[in-house]
Motif scaffolding. Structure first.
Motif, PDB file in Angstrom:
ATOM      1  N   ARG A 114       0.819  -1.212   0.000  1.00 53.47           N
ATOM      2  CA  ARG A 114       0.000   0.000   0.000  1.00 53.47           C
ATOM      3  C   ARG A 114       0.856   1.266   0.000  1.00 53.47           C
ATOM      4  NH1 ARG A 114      -3.727  -2.841  -1.009  1.00 53.47           N
ATOM      5  NH2 ARG A 114      -5.400  -3.467   0.358  1.00 53.47           N
ATOM      6  N   THR A 115       0.294   2.301  -0.628  1.00 52.83           N
ATOM      7  CA  THR A 115       0.816   3.646  -0.428  1.00 52.83           C
ATOM      8  C   THR A 115       0.044   4.206   0.755  1.00 52.83           C
ATOM      9  OG1 THR A 115       1.365   3.953  -2.752  1.00 52.83           O
ATOM     10  CG2 THR A 115       1.076   5.946  -1.424  1.00 52.83           C
ATOM     11  N   LEU A 116       0.737   4.445   1.845  1.00 54.66           N
ATOM     12  CA  LEU A 116       0.086   4.887   3.075  1.00 54.66           C
ATOM     13  C   LEU A 116      -0.206   6.378   3.073  1.00 54.66           C
ATOM     14  CD1 LEU A 116       2.299   2.806   5.487  1.00 54.66           C
ATOM     15  CD2 LEU A 116       0.029   2.225   4.616  1.00 54.66           C
ATOM     16  N   ALA A 117       0.666   7.148   2.442  1.00 58.83           N
ATOM     17  CA  ALA A 117       0.473   8.603   2.399  1.00 58.83           C
ATOM     18  C   ALA A 117       1.285   9.183   1.255  1.00 58.83           C
ATOM     19  CB  ALA A 117       0.897   9.235   3.711  1.00 58.83           C
ATOM     20  N   GLU A 118       0.809  10.308   0.759  1.00 55.35           N
ATOM     21  CA  GLU A 118       1.555  11.068  -0.242  1.00 55.35           C
ATOM     22  C   GLU A 118       1.465  12.534   0.147  1.00 55.35           C
ATOM     23  OE1 GLU A 118       1.887  10.092  -4.636  1.00 55.35           O
ATOM     24  OE2 GLU A 118       0.482  11.789  -4.625  1.00 55.35           O
ATOM     25  N   TYR A 119       2.625  13.171   0.241  1.00 56.75           N
ATOM     26  CA  TYR A 119       2.694  14.556   0.699  1.00 56.75           C
ATOM     27  C   TYR A 119       3.386  15.428  -0.338  1.00 56.75           C
ATOM     28  CZ  TYR A 119       2.295  12.018   5.153  1.00 56.75           C
ATOM     29  OH  TYR A 119       1.914  11.176   6.155  1.00 56.75           O
TER      30      TYR A 119
END
Length: 179
Positions: A114-119
């Protein structure tokens, strides 16, 4: 040279004349010569200081710009950290692009990856970048590298609640390192 001074109504007047019958210098010429003696060196000094300031500012800007480019290049390498819990290994990945950083979990099982977050992020200095995690303000993140560039230390950690995090380069170095 002869100097005659007279006082009229409290005003001091000076007449400067050359010896024996030479013409007298007018007062305005004496004043303008004194002003030139002070003003010209002063203007040269000020112009020199401005020139030095401009040169130093340009050099600092170029140096800062190069340092930011170098940090961006280092960030865009492949950065990972591994964790094993109850026999399950998870590889945490930081994937930097031009203006975004993705925080991903890779387990070895494609359905769990999974991609947990993108900032959003932006490089703000030679050893720092700003990250926008919550959409309304930028946090300052400090970055340091090991001498060989294989380990990246970030503080504070933006991937968990820790004060710092350690990430390992898995790409074998930059192209310049390989040459």
């Amino acid at each position: 040279m002869k100097n005659d001074t007279t006082v009229t109504d409290g005003i001091v007047e000076e007449n400067i004349s050359a010896s024996a019958g030479a013409a007298e210098y007018p007062k305005s010429k004496v004043k303008s010569t004194a002003i030139k003696r002070i003003a010209i060196p002063l203007l040269c000094f000020i112009a020199g200081m401005i020139a030095v300031t401009v040169v130093c500012s340009v050099r600092m800007h170029i140096s800062d710009s190069n340092a930011k480019k170098e940090l961006r290049k280092e960030l865009m390498r492949d950065w990972e950290a591994a964790e094993t819990t109850e026999g399950v290994s998870i590889i945490w990945v930081l994937d930097f692009s031009e203006d975004k950083v993705a925080y991903r979990a890779v387990t070895g099982y494609s359905t769990l990856d999974r991609t947990l977050a993108e900032y959003d992020y932006k490089v703000t200095g030679a050893n720092s970048f700003g990250i926008n995690r919550f959409g309304n303000e930028w946090e300052q993140i400090n970055v340091y590298f090991s001498e060989d560039g294989a380990v990246m230390f970030i503080s504070p950690s933006f991937t968990d609640g820790e004060n710092a995090a350690v990430w390992f380069a898995t790409d074998g170095g930059t192209e310049e390192d390989a040459e």
